[in-house]
Each structure stands twice: as C-alpha cells, then as structure tokens.
Motif scaffolding. Structure first.
Motif, PDB file in Angstrom:
ATOM      1  N   CYS A  28       0.826  -1.210   0.000  1.00  0.00           N
ATOM      2  CA  CYS A  28       0.000   0.000   0.000  1.00  0.00           C
ATOM      3  C   CYS A  28       0.858   1.258   0.000  1.00  0.00           C
ATOM      4  CB  CYS A  28      -0.939   0.006   1.203  1.00  0.00           C
ATOM      5  SG  CYS A  28      -2.243  -1.223   1.097  1.00  0.00           S
ATOM      6  N   LYS A  39      -7.071  -1.791  -7.173  1.00  0.00           N
ATOM      7  CA  LYS A  39      -6.424  -3.064  -7.496  1.00  0.00           C
ATOM      8  C   LYS A  39      -4.939  -3.063  -7.137  1.00  0.00           C
ATOM      9  CE  LYS A  39      -5.078  -2.275 -12.270  1.00  0.00           C
ATOM     10  NZ  LYS A  39      -5.115  -2.808 -13.612  1.00  0.00           N
ATOM     11  N   CYS A  42      -3.335  -3.819  -1.194  1.00  0.00           N
ATOM     12  CA  CYS A  42      -3.573  -5.159  -0.661  1.00  0.00           C
ATOM     13  C   CYS A  42      -5.050  -5.258  -0.246  1.00  0.00           C
ATOM     14  CB  CYS A  42      -2.654  -5.437   0.537  1.00  0.00           C
ATOM     15  SG  CYS A  42      -3.063  -4.531   2.023  1.00  0.00           S
ATOM     16  N   ARG A  43      -5.496  -6.441   0.062  1.00  0.00           N
ATOM     17  CA  ARG A  43      -6.912  -6.655   0.393  1.00  0.00           C
ATOM     18  C   ARG A  43      -7.335  -5.815   1.603  1.00  0.00           C
ATOM     19  NH1 ARG A  43      -8.495 -12.463   2.129  1.00  0.00           N
ATOM     20  NH2 ARG A  43      -6.724 -12.771   0.795  1.00  0.00           N
ATOM     21  N   ARG A  44      -6.522  -5.818   2.652  1.00  0.00           N
ATOM     22  CA  ARG A  44      -6.849  -5.039   3.849  1.00  0.00           C
ATOM     23  C   ARG A  44      -6.848  -3.539   3.542  1.00  0.00           C
ATOM     24  NH1 ARG A  44      -7.500  -4.636   9.213  1.00  0.00           N
ATOM     25  NH2 ARG A  44      -6.141  -3.249  10.392  1.00  0.00           N
ATOM     26  N   ARG A  46      -7.560  -2.092   0.663  1.00  0.00           N
ATOM     27  CA  ARG A  46      -8.800  -1.788  -0.083  1.00  0.00           C
ATOM     28  C   ARG A  46      -9.973  -1.670   0.873  1.00  0.00           C
ATOM     29  NH1 ARG A  46      -6.697  -5.485  -4.015  1.00  0.00           N
ATOM     30  NH2 ARG A  46      -7.751  -7.185  -2.950  1.00  0.00           N
ATOM     31  N   ARG A  47     -10.063  -2.598   1.826  1.00  0.00           N
ATOM     32  CA  ARG A  47     -11.181  -2.604   2.770  1.00  0.00           C
ATOM     33  C   ARG A  47     -11.149  -1.368   3.670  1.00  0.00           C
ATOM     34  NH1 ARG A  47     -16.069  -3.656   2.795  1.00  0.00           N
ATOM     35  NH2 ARG A  47     -16.847  -3.724   4.889  1.00  0.00           N
TER      36      ARG A  47
END
Length: 66
Positions: A28, A39, A42-44, A46-47
C-alpha cells in the motif's frame, strides 16, 4: 458462518487505522494508498479505504442535513 467486522462511525478512528496500515504495509505504501487504484492495494488496504469513504459519506450527509 462468516465473521463480519463492525465499522465504527468515527472518522478520526477510521483515518488512524488506515494511516497505521499505510505505514506498515509495503504494498500500500508503494502504491500511494489514497491516490492508488484499488487493485494496486492489498486486500486489507482496499477494505480500510472503502470503510473510510463510507464513514466520510455518512458524515457529509449528516453535516448537510444539520
């Protein structure tokens, strides 16, 4: 059963959590978090960014109504 995380409607807390993640997460940090495309995070990340935007939208609506 899926575990769901509770979103606290405190913009300062949401910002603090997102900024702590940005400081620690290499992916990030390199993407530029707020300016990055979802995109690229990272997933966290984005959340956290989605949660922060939701909280800001709610507070903007409340301020306009007041």
């Amino acid at each position: 059963m899926a575990r769901r995380k509770l979103i606290v409607l405190d913009p300062e807390n949401s910002f603090e959590v997102a900024s702590r993640h940005l400081y620690r997460c290499r992916k990030c940090k390199n993407a530029g978090m707020e300016w990055a495309r979802p995109k690229d995070l990272c997933r966290r990340g984005r959340r956290l960014l989605q949660d922060l935007e939701k909280v800001e939208q709610i507070y903007e609506a409340v301020e306009r109504a007041a």
